[in-house]
Structures are given as C-alpha cells and as structure tokens.
Motif scaffolding. Structure first.
Motif, PDB file in Angstrom:
ATOM      1  N   ALA A   1       4.799   7.179 -17.189  1.00  0.00           N
ATOM      2  CA  ALA A   1       4.518   5.754 -17.002  1.00  0.00           C
ATOM      3  C   ALA A   1       3.991   5.140 -18.291  1.00  0.00           C
ATOM      4  O   ALA A   1       3.421   5.815 -19.145  1.00  0.00           O
ATOM      5  CB  ALA A   1       3.492   5.562 -15.889  1.00  0.00           C
TER       6      ALA A   1
ATOM      7  N   CYS B   1       6.517  10.046 -12.284  1.00  0.00           N
ATOM      8  CA  CYS B   1       6.175   8.635 -12.505  1.00  0.00           C
ATOM      9  C   CYS B   1       4.835   8.521 -13.215  1.00  0.00           C
ATOM     10  O   CYS B   1       4.657   7.685 -14.104  1.00  0.00           O
ATOM     11  CB  CYS B   1       6.113   7.876 -11.183  1.00  0.00           C
ATOM     12  SG  CYS B   1       7.695   7.733 -10.342  1.00  0.00           S
ATOM     13  N   GLN B   2       3.891   9.353 -12.845  1.00  0.00           N
ATOM     14  CA  GLN B   2       2.576   9.313 -13.477  1.00  0.00           C
ATOM     15  C   GLN B   2       2.626   9.850 -14.903  1.00  0.00           C
ATOM     16  O   GLN B   2       1.950   9.346 -15.784  1.00  0.00           O
ATOM     17  CB  GLN B   2       1.576  10.132 -12.648  1.00  0.00           C
ATOM     18  CG  GLN B   2       1.299   9.571 -11.284  1.00  0.00           C
ATOM     19  CD  GLN B   2       0.693   8.178 -11.380  1.00  0.00           C
ATOM     20  OE1 GLN B   2      -0.241   7.960 -12.117  1.00  0.00           O
ATOM     21  NE2 GLN B   2       1.257   7.259 -10.631  1.00  0.00           N
TER      22      GLN B   2
ATOM     23  N   VAL C   1       2.385   1.768  -3.495  1.00  0.00           N
ATOM     24  CA  VAL C   1       1.387   2.263  -4.452  1.00  0.00           C
ATOM     25  C   VAL C   1       1.093   3.729  -4.184  1.00  0.00           C
ATOM     26  O   VAL C   1       1.006   4.543  -5.116  1.00  0.00           O
ATOM     27  CB  VAL C   1       0.109   1.398  -4.381  1.00  0.00           C
ATOM     28  CG1 VAL C   1      -1.027   2.031  -5.153  1.00  0.00           C
ATOM     29  CG2 VAL C   1       0.384   0.001  -4.900  1.00  0.00           C
ATOM     30  N   ASP C   2       0.936   4.102  -2.924  1.00  0.00           N
ATOM     31  CA  ASP C   2       0.679   5.502  -2.585  1.00  0.00           C
ATOM     32  C   ASP C   2       1.837   6.395  -3.018  1.00  0.00           C
ATOM     33  O   ASP C   2       1.628   7.507  -3.519  1.00  0.00           O
ATOM     34  CB  ASP C   2       0.429   5.651  -1.082  1.00  0.00           C
ATOM     35  CG  ASP C   2      -0.882   5.022  -0.647  1.00  0.00           C
ATOM     36  OD1 ASP C   2      -1.744   4.761  -1.519  1.00  0.00           O
ATOM     37  OD2 ASP C   2      -1.039   4.773   0.567  1.00  0.00           O
ATOM     38  N   TYR C   3       3.073   5.918  -2.827  1.00  0.00           N
ATOM     39  CA  TYR C   3       4.241   6.696  -3.228  1.00  0.00           C
ATOM     40  C   TYR C   3       4.268   6.883  -4.751  1.00  0.00           C
ATOM     41  O   TYR C   3       4.521   7.982  -5.250  1.00  0.00           O
ATOM     42  CB  TYR C   3       5.523   6.010  -2.766  1.00  0.00           C
ATOM     43  CG  TYR C   3       6.762   6.731  -3.230  1.00  0.00           C
ATOM     44  CD1 TYR C   3       7.186   7.899  -2.594  1.00  0.00           C
ATOM     45  CD2 TYR C   3       7.494   6.268  -4.317  1.00  0.00           C
ATOM     46  CE1 TYR C   3       8.312   8.582  -3.028  1.00  0.00           C
ATOM     47  CE2 TYR C   3       8.615   6.940  -4.762  1.00  0.00           C
ATOM     48  CZ  TYR C   3       9.019   8.095  -4.116  1.00  0.00           C
ATOM     49  OH  TYR C   3      10.125   8.765  -4.555  1.00  0.00           O
ATOM     50  N   ALA C   4       4.001   5.813  -5.500  1.00  0.00           N
ATOM     51  CA  ALA C   4       4.015   5.914  -6.959  1.00  0.00           C
ATOM     52  C   ALA C   4       2.916   6.846  -7.456  1.00  0.00           C
ATOM     53  O   ALA C   4       3.106   7.578  -8.427  1.00  0.00           O
ATOM     54  CB  ALA C   4       3.858   4.534  -7.583  1.00  0.00           C
ATOM     55  N   ARG C   5       1.761   6.834  -6.807  1.00  0.00           N
ATOM     56  CA  ARG C   5       0.668   7.719  -7.221  1.00  0.00           C
ATOM     57  C   ARG C   5       0.974   9.180  -6.901  1.00  0.00           C
ATOM     58  O   ARG C   5       0.471  10.079  -7.566  1.00  0.00           O
ATOM     59  CB  ARG C   5      -0.624   7.304  -6.522  1.00  0.00           C
ATOM     60  CG  ARG C   5      -1.222   6.052  -7.107  1.00  0.00           C
ATOM     61  CD  ARG C   5      -2.559   5.736  -6.495  1.00  0.00           C
ATOM     62  NE  ARG C   5      -3.085   4.527  -7.107  1.00  0.00           N
ATOM     63  CZ  ARG C   5      -3.961   3.735  -6.542  1.00  0.00           C
ATOM     64  NH1 ARG C   5      -4.434   4.025  -5.329  1.00  0.00           N
ATOM     65  NH2 ARG C   5      -4.387   2.665  -7.150  1.00  0.00           N
ATOM     66  N   SER C   6       1.788   9.426  -5.884  1.00  0.00           N
ATOM     67  CA  SER C   6       2.094  10.804  -5.518  1.00  0.00           C
ATOM     68  C   SER C   6       3.255  11.386  -6.324  1.00  0.00           C
ATOM     69  O   SER C   6       3.484  12.585  -6.292  1.00  0.00           O
ATOM     70  CB  SER C   6       2.411  10.884  -4.020  1.00  0.00           C
ATOM     71  OG  SER C   6       3.625  10.199  -3.743  1.00  0.00           O
ATOM     72  N   CYS C   7       3.967  10.552  -7.052  1.00  0.00           N
ATOM     73  CA  CYS C   7       5.121  10.995  -7.835  1.00  0.00           C
ATOM     74  C   CYS C   7       4.640  11.457  -9.214  1.00  0.00           C
ATOM     75  O   CYS C   7       4.276  10.646 -10.062  1.00  0.00           O
ATOM     76  CB  CYS C   7       6.125   9.854  -7.958  1.00  0.00           C
ATOM     77  SG  CYS C   7       7.552  10.259  -8.977  1.00  0.00           S
ATOM     78  N   LYS C   8       4.649  12.773  -9.461  1.00  0.00           N
ATOM     79  CA  LYS C   8       4.146  13.307 -10.730  1.00  0.00           C
ATOM     80  C   LYS C   8       4.967  12.842 -11.935  1.00  0.00           C
ATOM     81  O   LYS C   8       4.397  12.471 -12.954  1.00  0.00           O
ATOM     82  CB  LYS C   8       4.075  14.829 -10.666  1.00  0.00           C
ATOM     83  CG  LYS C   8       2.960  15.293  -9.769  1.00  0.00           C
ATOM     84  CD  LYS C   8       2.710  16.762  -9.933  1.00  0.00           C
ATOM     85  CE  LYS C   8       1.643  17.137  -8.927  1.00  0.00           C
ATOM     86  NZ  LYS C   8       0.693  18.059  -9.452  1.00  0.00           N
TER      87      LYS C   8
ATOM     88  N   LYS D   1       0.831  -1.198   0.000  1.00  0.00           N
ATOM     89  CA  LYS D   1       0.000   0.000   0.000  1.00  0.00           C
ATOM     90  C   LYS D   1       0.866   1.249   0.000  1.00  0.00           C
ATOM     91  O   LYS D   1       0.607   2.207  -0.734  1.00  0.00           O
ATOM     92  CB  LYS D   1      -0.936   0.007   1.205  1.00  0.00           C
ATOM     93  CG  LYS D   1      -1.846   1.232   1.262  1.00  0.00           C
ATOM     94  CD  LYS D   1      -2.636   1.234   2.560  1.00  0.00           C
ATOM     95  CE  LYS D   1      -3.438   2.492   2.730  1.00  0.00           C
ATOM     96  NZ  LYS D   1      -2.683   3.728   2.719  1.00  0.00           N
TER      97      LYS D   1
END
Length: 124
Positions: A26, A22-23, A13-20, A10
């Motif tokens: 991706a 990475c988003q 996933v939260d870290y990857a979603r907060s990384c602009k 969890k």
C-alpha cells in the motif's frame, strides 16, 4: 442502487486490513490530512504557474520541451518550445514573456524542478 448494505464501508475496511499483500504494497502517506488551500489571485498577472512539459517527440526545428506559464486570475497562457530545459532559457522566458509584457508578478509557482530552482531564475 438496488441493494441495501448498511455496513459496507466497515466491511471493506476490515477486508483491506486483513489482506496482507494490500498492507505490504500500500501507499503510505506520512502526513496528516489537511484541507486544501485555494490559490487566490487578486488581479490579472499577479500569480503565475509554470511547468516544463517534455521530453516530447522532436519537432522539425529540434524542440523537445515546452515551457508553459498560466496566469491564475485570467487563465492567460504563455508557452514557448525549447531545445533543452536549461536554467538560462527559463530565466530568459520569465524576463521576456512575463516581466517585460505584464510587469513583475507577486509570485511564480513551480514544481521546483532543476530548471526552476536555481539562482539565475531567482534573480529574475
């Protein structure tokens, strides 16, 4: 492993979603996940997989491509060196190295490259 982190997935996933970045950069997969389907061959020389390898460093005879075919049942391989990846050479390979030696296969699986996806190869 020497550590205890019950919320590791969890948190990742939260870290990857907060990384602009990475988003933004991706890889987006727009297909729904689906189980893989095994390739089943009922008897030898029934299904073949073909691929063109190259361009490679030029051989002494000037060949820069390799056309390879593998039988899915027995894992028997047939390969020939080629000067170019022309549809005529692929059609000749299918006729002389597969059909004349082992009979007409049920299917030939390729990556639909230009040298495989044409009328001359389909007629073989």
């Amino acid at each position: 492993m020497g550590y205890y982190w019950p919320t590791m997935v969890k948190d990742c996933v939260d870290y990857a979603r907060s990384c602009k970045p990475c988003q933004f950069h991706a890889n987006f997969i727009h297909q729904r996940p689906e189980p893989l389907h095994p390739t089943i061959a009922s008897w030898p020389f029934d299904s073949w997989g073909m691929d063109m390898v190259g361009p490679m460093p030029e051989s002494a005879e000037g060949h820069i491509y390799i056309l390879a075919a593998t039988d899915y049942f027995s894992k028997w391989a047939e390969a020939v060196p080629l000067l170019s990846e022309r549809k005529e050479e692929v059609a000749h390979f299918i006729k002389s190295n597969i059909i004349f030696r082992y009979g007409v296969p049920w299917c030939i699986i390729t990556d639909d490259g230009k040298s495989f996806d044409n009328k001359q190869v389909a007629d073989q």
